[in-house]
Design a protein around this motif. Structure first.
Motif, PDB file in Angstrom:
ATOM      1  N   PRO A   1       0.739  -1.275   0.033  1.00  0.00           N
ATOM      2  CA  PRO A   1       0.137  -0.126  -0.058  1.00  0.00           C
ATOM      3  C   PRO A   1       0.726   1.399   0.069  1.00  0.00           C
ATOM      4  CG  PRO A   1      -0.201  -1.251   2.038  1.00  0.00           C
ATOM      5  CD  PRO A   1       0.437  -2.093   1.125  1.00  0.00           C
ATOM      6  N   GLY A   2       2.139   1.465   0.355  1.00  0.00           N
ATOM      7  CA  GLY A   2       2.851   2.480   0.427  1.00  0.00           C
ATOM      8  C   GLY A   2       3.520   2.866  -0.577  1.00  0.00           C
ATOM      9  N   ARG A   3       3.472   1.895  -1.557  1.00  0.00           N
ATOM     10  CA  ARG A   3       4.696   1.979  -2.884  1.00  0.00           C
ATOM     11  C   ARG A   3       3.788   2.701  -3.907  1.00  0.00           C
ATOM     12  NH1 ARG A   3       7.177  -2.573  -6.745  1.00  0.00           N
ATOM     13  NH2 ARG A   3       7.836  -1.255  -8.212  1.00  0.00           N
ATOM     14  N   PRO A   4       4.202   3.811  -4.508  1.00  0.00           N
ATOM     15  CA  PRO A   4       3.479   4.621  -5.635  1.00  0.00           C
ATOM     16  C   PRO A   4       4.009   4.207  -7.043  1.00  0.00           C
ATOM     17  CG  PRO A   4       5.535   5.960  -4.836  1.00  0.00           C
ATOM     18  CD  PRO A   4       5.254   4.714  -4.098  1.00  0.00           C
ATOM     19  N   VAL A   5       3.091   3.582  -7.945  1.00  0.00           N
ATOM     20  CA  VAL A   5       3.457   3.015  -9.057  1.00  0.00           C
ATOM     21  C   VAL A   5       2.193   3.492  -9.957  1.00  0.00           C
ATOM     22  CG1 VAL A   5       3.518   0.739 -10.555  1.00  0.00           C
ATOM     23  CG2 VAL A   5       4.637   0.925  -8.204  1.00  0.00           C
TER      24      VAL A   5
ATOM     25  N   ALA B   1       9.310   7.019  -9.351  1.00  0.00           N
ATOM     26  CA  ALA B   1       8.307   7.233 -10.366  1.00  0.00           C
ATOM     27  C   ALA B   1       8.187   6.210 -11.263  1.00  0.00           C
ATOM     28  CB  ALA B   1       8.559   8.523 -11.391  1.00  0.00           C
ATOM     29  N   ALA B   2       7.944   4.951 -10.575  1.00  0.00           N
ATOM     30  CA  ALA B   2       7.743   3.662 -11.249  1.00  0.00           C
ATOM     31  C   ALA B   2       6.492   3.830 -12.332  1.00  0.00           C
ATOM     32  CB  ALA B   2       7.448   2.562 -10.385  1.00  0.00           C
TER      33      ALA B   2
ATOM     34  N   GLY C   1      -0.673   3.906  -7.985  1.00  0.00           N
ATOM     35  CA  GLY C   1      -0.803   2.924  -7.198  1.00  0.00           C
ATOM     36  C   GLY C   1      -0.946   3.362  -5.905  1.00  0.00           C
ATOM     37  N   SER C   2      -1.636   2.840  -4.864  1.00  0.00           N
ATOM     38  CA  SER C   2      -1.800   3.337  -3.446  1.00  0.00           C
ATOM     39  C   SER C   2      -0.588   3.232  -2.546  1.00  0.00           C
ATOM     40  CB  SER C   2      -2.929   2.772  -2.779  1.00  0.00           C
ATOM     41  OG  SER C   2      -2.963   1.750  -2.752  1.00  0.00           O
TER      42      SER C   2
END
Length: 1013
Positions: A871-875, A912-913, A1012-1013
């Motif tokens: 949940p903490g990973r921005p994709v 910035a995946a 992504g959340s």
């Protein structure tokens, strides 16, 4: 101001304004007009431009000299009239602009089409004008200033110029006379505002009648658009077409509305009152080629430019017609040259065949005799040589006679002849041959009242050609030869009950070198000049020849020659004492007919084939003989068939038939080992026989050797391109023929052996593949079973390790806890490996069920699952809309889980995946792709990515089992597609794949971006 001095100057309209009693209008006496109105009227009268005013609550109209012509017959009533009443007809066009100006805003209208009633009829006009508000003393709108420019002539000129341009461009492309009229009619039909109706009447060849070849605005076949007009009957000619034809001058027809009463013509409800009939000229002739009748628009005045437009239209059509006729003439010349070339080609082809066949039958036996021990010809061979030598002589003589006849160099000698005796004797010479073929011959040649002047040798050729031709194409029934005296001429008719001539061939039957394709005859032999020769010889006698025929019922040829001698050149008429009575030239014709009679009756095309009795086995065989092989010979020439049988029967079993249909029937009933066929045969030629043999599974591998009289490299190549195994040109040597037949029989035997070996090899390969498939399935089943059994102890290891860690963790200390975590990690990795192996096994075992799968929706679902896992990973996920495939839903879900999971995993260390799923054209086809900007890979190892247990990154960098992409490849393979990868180190990776079934990809690559959340 009491006086009207302010109207000093101006033109006629100033006088009208001064003289008019304005007290009877809403404006009141002129002396009471406000200064604003006086000023505007004064300015208007001083201008040369057409200007009108509408003033006050009554919208009273005032105008100047320039505007007066626009009013037409409405003047002088229109002066002081309510503007709206005066121009009620065009109000739908100008009303809105008028009201806008009254509201205080100027309106400007450019090139507006409107209909005015100013000359006693509704007239089409064009104007550019404006309505401008005029402020009066109260500060309000006192009236409207209305300057006008009439553009009717300019707009009509532009419209008519376009019509003429379209007519020149489109009708100018016509390549035939009918096409010229059709295109002209189409163009003029689009110009009904100027030409409400148009009729084109083309003159027949005799110029007595004119036929309707094009019409617009009127239906064809009415009282005013008759299909045919008698150019010499004025009472039946409402449009004076006959007068135009006679005089060559255009005619104006008034009262056209009376002729058209009760009809709807053109775009308007009013009927045209006037029409013009104009000649369509043809170059080099005073008489017109056609007449154009065109109506004048009911809403236009007949001005000089309008009259000129009709003349220009007629001239444009004349030009298009002249161009089309010139093109037709050039095409006729080209076709004539092409026809001459075709005739020449056909002639040489036929003559080549006619010469080479007898030459083969002469040179072959001679060669055999010269190479043998006896050095002489005997029996059948000698008779065949003699027969074919006579045939060659007759062919040469016929060709020489025909060339002399065409060149008008025949030295005819017309003698008084007892034509009944001569004709009866010539026809009767066929009696025995005709009866031997099962036909009846009736010769009905009663004595004539007087001798007839004919060239005896030419008359012989006429009779013998017609009778032999009748015998050639008649297989049942009778042949009748009749001779009768009629008024002024003698008539010879030759009737048969034979195959008949198709109706479309009758006009060409006497053309030189023409032969009816596919005609059912006793032989294909012939030069195509027999009937042409008859035609030329009959012309020499000043007579005529004709034919009537019905397919399947027979033909009747009728020759008519004049009686007496006055029609003949005096220097070629023999004295009356030397009357000839008997002919001597029948022998070659009868001999050839007897030769045809040796050919089996072809019978109906659908008659069942009856095979001949088997040939008796030869008494002796040569060492190389192979009597197990059967050779089927097809040739319509009896001598050639006999010669070929004699050459081949010493080594092989030979069966001979007379044409292609019989050969096909024999081959299908009992396939031979080789077919030896002539190319030119009746009913079915050699090429058609070859194609039929190749089309049937029972005979498609039989070697076929073609024999033909067509010589040269081109002919040989053409023959081989038809699919023949070999091609021999006549004349050929006996040794060459036997050698080639033996070679192709041996090649065929070798091919059969190779085919048998290939079949055995294929069966062995199929068995091996089946065994391999079975073992693969067993291996997959074993791996599935083992993987499933390993999961239970792994779950126990992981569970007990977790329990031990939770209950005894403090007692174990840091080292113990670390060891237990390592045990749990190893168990989890082993579990993941087992899961991947199960997936791989399931992919290979599952049955494929194709259905329409929404890949976009499925990918978003997988992306949501991955986002929830971290949940903490921005994709950023980019999924194109509308991605659909016809595939197995479950397997495609596994594919997307693996590929999107890989992309998620390998972007873990990327800021910035980004992961994208879409489709694009790749390597000439539509392909799906999943693209990321993660760790990437070295392109040199791209092929290793999809092999099981292959990893390009260590476990410490990115976790994994190395089975995911192998599973993806197996899924794509199951769908018949292809998968590949592109990437670079630290530059991201893109996985492409296709599916064999059609994929409905998104029409526009619209991506929906979701972080992504």
């Amino acid at each position: 101001m009491a006086s009207k001095d302010w109207l000093v100057g101006g033109g006629e309209m100033a006088k009208v304004i001064k003289a008019k009693d304005w007290s009877k209008t809403p404006l009141g006496p002129i002396e009471s007009w406000p200064q604003s109105l006086r000023t505007v009227v004064s300015l208007m009268q001083a201008s040369n431009s057409p200007i009108s005013l509408a003033w006050g609550p009554g919208h009273t109209q005032i105008y100047n000299d320039g505007y007066w012509p626009i009013c037409g017959d409405k003047h002088p009533t229109s002066m002081g009239q309510d503007f709206r009443e005066c121009w009620a007809a065009p109000w739908p066009v100008i009303g809105e602009a008028y009201e806008t100006a009254l509201a205080g805003k100027t309106s400007y209208l450019e090139k507006m089409r409107m209909f005015l009633e100013r000359y006693g009829f509704v007239e089409e006009t064009w104007f550019t004008f404006s309505f401008s508000p005029i402020t009066d003393e109260t500060g309000g709108v006192g009236g409207l200033f209305h300057p006008v420019t009439e553009m009717t002539e300019q707009m009509l000129s532009e419209r008519r110029t376009k019509t003429l341009r379209d007519l020149a461009v489109r009708a100018g492309k016509a390549r035939t006379t009918p096409e010229a009229f059709t295109l002209a009619t189409q163009v003029l039909g689009e110009s009904d505002l100027d030409l409400p109706f148009v009729l084109f009447y083309a003159l027949e060849d005799d110029e007595a009648q004119a036929r309707l070849v094009g019409a617009t605005g009127l239906p064809q076949g009415t009282r005013v658009s008759a299909d045919v007009l008698d150019a010499g009957a004025p009472e039946d000619d409402p449009w004076r077409v006959g007068t135009v034809v006679q005089t060559g001058a255009a005619q104006a027809i008034d009262g056209a509305d009376l002729l058209l009463a009760g009809m709807t013509v053109g775009p308007y409800p009013e009927l045209p009152k006037t029409a013009f009939a104009l000649p369509i000229a043809q170059p080099g002739s005073e008489r017109p080629a056609a007449v154009m009748v065109a109506g004048v628009s009911a809403r236009l005045r007949v001005t000089e430019p309008y009259r000129g437009f009709f003349e220009l239209v007629a001239a444009a059509v004349s030009t298009a017609l002249a161009n089309a006729r010139a093109y037709e003439e050039e095409r006729r010349k080209a076709e004539a040259l092409a026809e001459i070339d075709r005739a020449k080609t056909a002639f040489f082809s036929n003559v080549s065949h006619e010469f080479r066949t007898p030459l083969t039958l002469i040179l072959g036996p001679l060669d055999d005799a010269l190479s043998g021990a006896t050095k002489r010809l005997e029996g059948e061979s000698l008779e065949s040589v003699h027969r074919n030598a006579l045939r060659l002589l007759r062919l040469v003589n016929t060709l020489l006679d025909f060339s002399r006849a065409e060149a008008s160099r025949l030295q005819s000698r017309f003698e008084p002849t007892d034509l009944s005796v001569l004709t009866g004797g010539l026809a009767g010479s066929f009696q025995s041959v005709v009866e031997s073929a099962g036909l009846a011959l009736h010769v009905d040649c009663p004595p004539l009242p007087e001798p007839v002047y004919v060239d005896r040798s030419q008359w012989e050729k006429i009779v013998l050609n017609l009778v032999s031709n009748a015998f050639k194409f008649t297989f049942a029934g009778e042949i009748e030869v009749r001779l009768r005296a009629a008024e002024g001429h003698v008539e010879l008719s030759v009737r048969d009950t034979g195959a008949g001539i198709p109706a479309e061939e009758l006009p060409k039957i006497f053309d030189r070198f023409h032969r009816v394709e596919g005609a059912r005859g006793r032989s294909f032999e012939g030069t195509g000049i027999g009937l042409a020769m008859v035609h030329e010889l009959v012309k020499q006698h000043g007579g005529s020849v004709g034919v009537e025929s019905v397919v399947g019922r027979g033909s009747t040829f009728v020759v008519r020659i004049p009686r007496g001698k006055d029609h003949l050149p005096a220097d070629r008429v023999a004295p009356a004492e030397a009357m000839a009575t008997a002919g001597t030239g029948a022998a070659p014709f009868v001999l050839e007919a007897a030769h045809w009679a040796m050919t089996r009756n072809p019978g109906p095309a659908d008659a069942p084939f009856v095979p001949p009795p088997p040939a008796a086995a030869p008494a002796a065989t040569s060492p190389s003989g192979d009597f197990g092989a059967r050779v089927l010979v097809a040739d319509d020439n009896a001598d050639m068939r006999g010669y070929l049988v004699r050459l081949l029967e010493a080594r092989w079993t030979v069966e001979a038939v007379a044409d292609g249909e019989a050969a096909l029937a024999a081959a299908l009933q009992l396939p031979p080992d080789l077919v030896l066929s002539d190319v030119m045969m009746p009913r079915m030629d050699g090429v058609a026989l070859l194609q039929a043999l190749r089309a049937d599974a029972k005979t498609n591998t039989i070697p076929v050797v073609l024999l033909s009289a067509r010589a040269g490299e081109e002919a040989v190549v053409s023959g081989l391109e038809t699919g023949a195994d070999d091609y021999l040109v006549k004349p050929f040597s006996a040794r060459e023929l036997v050698s080639r037949v033996a070679t192709h029989l041996e090649l065929a035997r070798t091919r059969r052996m190779a085919t048998a070996a290939a079949t055995e090899l294929a069966e062995t390969r199929a068995a091996l593949l089946e065994d391999l498939d079975r073992k693969n399935k067993e291996l997959e089943s074993f791996s599935y079973s083992v993987s499933h059994d390993l999961r239970a102890p792994l779950r126990a290891i992981d569970g007990f390790s977790l329990a031990l860690l939770e209950e005894q963790g403090d007692a174990l200390g840091p080292n113990g806890q670390r060891y237990l975590e390592r045990v749990r990690g190893a168990a989890r990795r082993m579990s993941e490996l087992i899961d991947d192996l199960l997936k791989l096994s399931r992919v290979g075992r599952a049955e494929l069920h194709r259905e329409s799968v929404d890949l976009s929706r499925l990918a978003r679902s997988v992306g949501d699952t991955l986002a929830r896992s971290e949940p903490g990973r921005p994709v950023t996920f980019e999924v194109a809309d509308g991605l659909v495939a016809l595939a197995d839903r479950g397997l495609v879900a596994i594919l997307l889980e693996n590929l999107l999971g890989n992309a998620w995993k390998f972007t873990a260390k990327t800021s910035a995946a980004r992961v994208a799923f879409g489709s694009r054209a790749k390597e000439g086809q539509a392909a799906f792709f999943i693209e990321d900007n993660g760790a990437g890979f070295d392109p040199a190892y791209a092929e290793r990515l999809f092999a099981p247990f292959q990893r390009l990154h260590g476990p410490s960098e990115f976790p994994g089992t190395g089975i995911g992409l192998a599973t993806v490849k197996r899924i794509v393979d199951r769908h018949g597609g292809r998968v590949w990868a592109e990437g670079r180190v630290n530059g991201g990776a893109t996985i492409y794949w296709t599916l064999a079934a059609p994929a409905a990809l998104t029409s526009t690559e619209r991506s929906s971006k979701r972080p992504g959340s």
